[in-house]
Design a protein around this motif. Structure first.
Motif, PDB file in Angstrom:
ATOM      1  N   ILE A  90      96.639  42.959 108.956  1.00  0.00           N
ATOM      2  CA  ILE A  90      97.170  41.789 109.672  1.00  0.00           C
ATOM      3  C   ILE A  90      98.668  41.742 109.382  1.00  0.00           C
ATOM      4  CG2 ILE A  90      97.197  39.252 109.631  1.00  0.00           C
ATOM      5  CD1 ILE A  90      94.159  39.403 109.008  1.00  0.00           C
ATOM      6  N   VAL A  91      99.479  41.651 110.420  1.00  0.00           N
ATOM      7  CA  VAL A  91     100.926  41.805 110.267  1.00  0.00           C
ATOM      8  C   VAL A  91     101.669  40.549 110.718  1.00  0.00           C
ATOM      9  CG1 VAL A  91     102.897  43.022 111.324  1.00  0.00           C
ATOM     10  CG2 VAL A  91     100.983  44.325 110.375  1.00  0.00           C
ATOM     11  N   ALA A  92     102.561  40.039 109.838  1.00  0.00           N
ATOM     12  CA  ALA A  92     103.428  38.901 110.207  1.00  0.00           C
ATOM     13  C   ALA A  92     104.808  39.379 110.671  1.00  0.00           C
ATOM     14  CB  ALA A  92     103.586  37.953 109.023  1.00  0.00           C
ATOM     15  N   SER A  93     105.271  40.512 110.131  1.00  0.00           N
ATOM     16  CA  SER A  93     106.632  40.977 110.452  1.00  0.00           C
ATOM     17  C   SER A  93     106.628  41.761 111.763  1.00  0.00           C
ATOM     18  CB  SER A  93     107.184  41.814 109.293  1.00  0.00           C
ATOM     19  OG  SER A  93     107.332  40.996 108.154  1.00  0.00           O
ATOM     20  N   VAL A  94     106.308  41.038 112.831  1.00  0.00           N
ATOM     21  CA  VAL A  94     106.106  41.666 114.140  1.00  0.00           C
ATOM     22  C   VAL A  94     107.399  42.282 114.673  1.00  0.00           C
ATOM     23  CG1 VAL A  94     105.301  41.222 116.498  1.00  0.00           C
ATOM     24  CG2 VAL A  94     104.236  40.025 114.582  1.00  0.00           C
ATOM     25  N   GLY A  95     108.531  41.721 114.253  1.00  0.00           N
ATOM     26  CA  GLY A  95     109.818  42.255 114.696  1.00  0.00           C
ATOM     27  C   GLY A  95     110.036  43.703 114.297  1.00  0.00           C
ATOM     28  N   ALA A  96     109.293  44.176 113.296  1.00  0.00           N
ATOM     29  CA  ALA A  96     109.410  45.586 112.886  1.00  0.00           C
ATOM     30  C   ALA A  96     109.090  46.521 114.041  1.00  0.00           C
ATOM     31  CB  ALA A  96     108.473  45.862 111.706  1.00  0.00           C
ATOM     32  N   LEU A  97     108.286  46.035 114.988  1.00  0.00           N
ATOM     33  CA  LEU A  97     107.889  46.895 116.114  1.00  0.00           C
ATOM     34  C   LEU A  97     109.036  47.118 117.100  1.00  0.00           C
ATOM     35  CD1 LEU A  97     105.089  45.808 114.938  1.00  0.00           C
ATOM     36  CD2 LEU A  97     104.174  46.517 117.134  1.00  0.00           C
ATOM     37  N   SER A  98     110.194  46.513 116.815  1.00  0.00           N
ATOM     38  CA  SER A  98     111.386  46.787 117.637  1.00  0.00           C
ATOM     39  C   SER A  98     111.989  48.149 117.304  1.00  0.00           C
ATOM     40  CB  SER A  98     112.443  45.692 117.415  1.00  0.00           C
ATOM     41  OG  SER A  98     112.827  45.675 116.046  1.00  0.00           O
ATOM     42  N   ALA A  99     111.574  48.735 116.173  1.00  0.00           N
ATOM     43  CA  ALA A  99     112.072  50.073 115.814  1.00  0.00           C
ATOM     44  C   ALA A  99     111.416  51.104 116.725  1.00  0.00           C
ATOM     45  CB  ALA A  99     111.754  50.382 114.353  1.00  0.00           C
ATOM     46  N   GLU A 100     112.257  51.964 117.310  1.00  0.00           N
ATOM     47  CA  GLU A 100     111.763  52.985 118.243  1.00  0.00           C
ATOM     48  C   GLU A 100     110.640  53.790 117.588  1.00  0.00           C
ATOM     49  OE1 GLU A 100     112.320  53.119 121.875  1.00  0.00           O
ATOM     50  OE2 GLU A 100     114.305  52.719 121.032  1.00  0.00           O
ATOM     51  N   GLY A 101     109.514  53.874 118.252  1.00  0.00           N
ATOM     52  CA  GLY A 101     108.413  54.724 117.781  1.00  0.00           C
ATOM     53  C   GLY A 101     107.415  54.019 116.865  1.00  0.00           C
ATOM     54  N   LEU A 102     107.784  52.893 116.280  1.00  0.00           N
ATOM     55  CA  LEU A 102     106.858  52.264 115.326  1.00  0.00           C
ATOM     56  C   LEU A 102     105.570  51.741 115.975  1.00  0.00           C
ATOM     57  CD1 LEU A 102     106.418  51.842 112.337  1.00  0.00           C
ATOM     58  CD2 LEU A 102     107.475  49.605 112.532  1.00  0.00           C
ATOM     59  N   PRO A 103     105.636  51.119 117.176  1.00  0.00           N
ATOM     60  CA  PRO A 103     104.359  50.707 117.792  1.00  0.00           C
ATOM     61  C   PRO A 103     103.416  51.891 117.980  1.00  0.00           C
ATOM     62  CG  PRO A 103     106.204  49.684 118.934  1.00  0.00           C
ATOM     63  CD  PRO A 103     106.795  50.664 117.970  1.00  0.00           C
ATOM     64  N   GLU A 104     103.974  53.032 118.417  1.00  0.00           N
ATOM     65  CA  GLU A 104     103.135  54.224 118.633  1.00  0.00           C
ATOM     66  C   GLU A 104     102.575  54.724 117.295  1.00  0.00           C
ATOM     67  OE1 GLU A 104     106.203  53.771 119.820  1.00  0.00           O
ATOM     68  OE2 GLU A 104     105.877  53.634 121.980  1.00  0.00           O
ATOM     69  N   GLN A 105     103.406  54.673 116.245  1.00  0.00           N
ATOM     70  CA  GLN A 105     102.927  55.104 114.918  1.00  0.00           C
ATOM     71  C   GLN A 105     101.790  54.209 114.426  1.00  0.00           C
ATOM     72  OE1 GLN A 105     107.124  55.490 113.132  1.00  0.00           O
ATOM     73  NE2 GLN A 105     105.811  56.539 111.689  1.00  0.00           N
ATOM     74  N   LEU A 106     101.923  52.908 114.664  1.00  0.00           N
ATOM     75  CA  LEU A 106     100.873  51.974 114.242  1.00  0.00           C
ATOM     76  C   LEU A 106      99.582  52.254 115.001  1.00  0.00           C
ATOM     77  CD1 LEU A 106     102.889  48.628 113.931  1.00  0.00           C
ATOM     78  CD2 LEU A 106     101.592  49.732 112.099  1.00  0.00           C
ATOM     79  N   GLU A 107      99.726  52.489 116.313  1.00  0.00           N
ATOM     80  CA  GLU A 107      98.531  52.784 117.121  1.00  0.00           C
ATOM     81  C   GLU A 107      97.866  54.069 116.639  1.00  0.00           C
ATOM     82  OE1 GLU A 107      99.926  50.652 121.272  1.00  0.00           O
ATOM     83  OE2 GLU A 107      99.557  52.812 121.278  1.00  0.00           O
ATOM     84  N   ALA A 108      98.686  55.088 116.381  1.00  0.00           N
ATOM     85  CA  ALA A 108      98.128  56.383 115.947  1.00  0.00           C
ATOM     86  C   ALA A 108      97.446  56.247 114.589  1.00  0.00           C
ATOM     87  CB  ALA A 108      99.246  57.430 115.892  1.00  0.00           C
ATOM     88  N   ALA A 109      98.079  55.507 113.667  1.00  0.00           N
ATOM     89  CA  ALA A 109      97.494  55.339 112.328  1.00  0.00           C
ATOM     90  C   ALA A 109      96.165  54.597 112.426  1.00  0.00           C
ATOM     91  CB  ALA A 109      98.471  54.582 111.426  1.00  0.00           C
ATOM     92  N   ALA A 110      96.133  53.543 113.242  1.00  0.00           N
ATOM     93  CA  ALA A 110      94.887  52.776 113.387  1.00  0.00           C
ATOM     94  C   ALA A 110      93.804  53.632 114.033  1.00  0.00           C
ATOM     95  CB  ALA A 110      95.137  51.514 114.214  1.00  0.00           C
TER      96      ALA A 110
END
Ligand SMILES: NC(=O)C1=CN([C@@H]2O[C@H](COP(=O)(O)OP(=O)(O)OC[C@H]3O[C@@H](n4cnc5c(N)ncnc54)[C@H](OP(=O)(O)O)[C@@H]3O)[C@@H](O)[C@H]2O)C=CC1
Ligand SMILES: O=C([O-])CC(=O)C(=O)O
Length: 266
Positions: A90-110
């Motif tokens: 569960i993530v509160a620091s949603v702004g971290a997903l503004s970093a290029e590639g991080l949303p994709e990394q999170l999806e891949a890790a999950a």
């Protein structure tokens, strides 16, 4: 009983621990902080979560769920590895997903871990309505964040102005949600959340305002699309321990945790 690792033990983390003390279905087994914060975190743990171990990383065994309330850097350091091991986060620091590639990394890790990462609504409301409206198509999403001047200390808002003597409401940023989240990592997570639920980080317009006339953190979302339109204004009480952060963020995190064990969820 769910065994939880809490990442971060500042204003949000401590308040979450206070609220979870009486929860029968949730047990905080680990509190993860940088080495420099270990002594303070141990004092908080002794008071509020005596069975929790204070650690520099999420333990690799015995954790069912990770909740992050630490800051953008904690996503790469702690959330990605936990997801890869199959531990939901569960993530509160949603702004971290503004970093290029991080949303994709999170999806891949999950995906690799066969699990899921949940971005909480935090200090903002109507994320359900906005995400549903997106299905029908959105034409415009605009977010305005207004906080007292002292809540902008330690941010680019201080460049070229004295926040202590600000006489009137001053726009300190106008641009995309991606840029807002990057430049104001402790103040514009909501901008990222609104954008990820709606039109995306680059198409969502954001205004941030330092306003000596307000005492609350005031968040406004305007949205238009095939569904119709809405305007939402939240006047959030800031946490005494951190004026940048609204108390609602704590309640949002606790709600997300309790939803994992509740027999009926809304
Ligand atoms: N989604 C939303 O609506 C909102 C999200 N937030 C997010 O939540 C975060 C935490 O807020 P808040 O509790 O008020 O902030 P605080 O500064 O009060 O606390 C942050 C805590 O996290 C710890 N920490 C910092 N970096 C790391 C790391 N890499 N790994 C583990 N722990 C770390 C800090 O330790 P130490 O003090 O030792 O550095 C401290 O214990 C914010 O930075 C923001 O990203 C905040 C408000 C609203
Ligand atoms: O807590 C709030 O009011 C919002 C906040 O700091 C953020 O969006 O990062």
């Amino acid at each position: 009983m769910l065994s939880i690792a809490l990442v971060g033990c500042g204003a949000i983390g401590t308040a979450v621990l206070e609220l979870l003390q009486a929860d029968a279905g949730l047990s905080v087994a680990a509190i993860v902080v940088p080495a420099a914060g270990a002594v303070d975190a141990q004092a908080v743990a002794s008071r509020l979560a005596p069975r929790a171990q204070v650690a520099g990383a999420v333990p690799t065994e015995g954790i069912d769920l990770v909740v992050e309330a630490a800051g953008h850097a904690a996503i790469e350091a702690h959330v990605l590895p936990a997801l890869k091991r199959g531990v939901p986060c569960i993530v509160a620091s949603v702004g971290a997903l503004s970093a290029e590639g991080l949303p994709e990394q999170l999806e891949a890790a999950a995906r690799d871990g066969g699990t899921q990462v949940q971005l909480i609504a935090g200090a903002i409301g109507a994320i359900d309505a906005l995400a549903a409206a997106r299905v029908g198509g959105l034409a415009l999403v605009r977010y305005t964040g207004r906080k007292p001047p002292h809540a902008w200390k330690g941010t680019p808002a201080e460049e070229g102005r004295q926040l202590d003597t600000l006489a009137e409401a001053t726009v300190i940023f106008e641009g995309s949600a991606r840029e807002a989240a990057r430049r104001f990592p402790k103040n514009a997570n909501v901008a990222a959340t609104v954008s990820l639920a709606g039109l995306g980080l680059d198409a969502t317009t954001v205004r941030l305002i330092a306003d000596p006339a307000v005492a609350e953190n005031v968040h406004t979302v305007e949205a238009e699309g095939a569904f119709g339109s809405f305007e939402l204004t939240m006047r959030n009480q800031p946490l005494a321990a951190n004026p940048k952060t609204s108390a609602l963020t704590v309640y949002s995190a606790v709600r997300a945790l309790r939803s994992r064990v509740a027999p009926l969820v809304i």
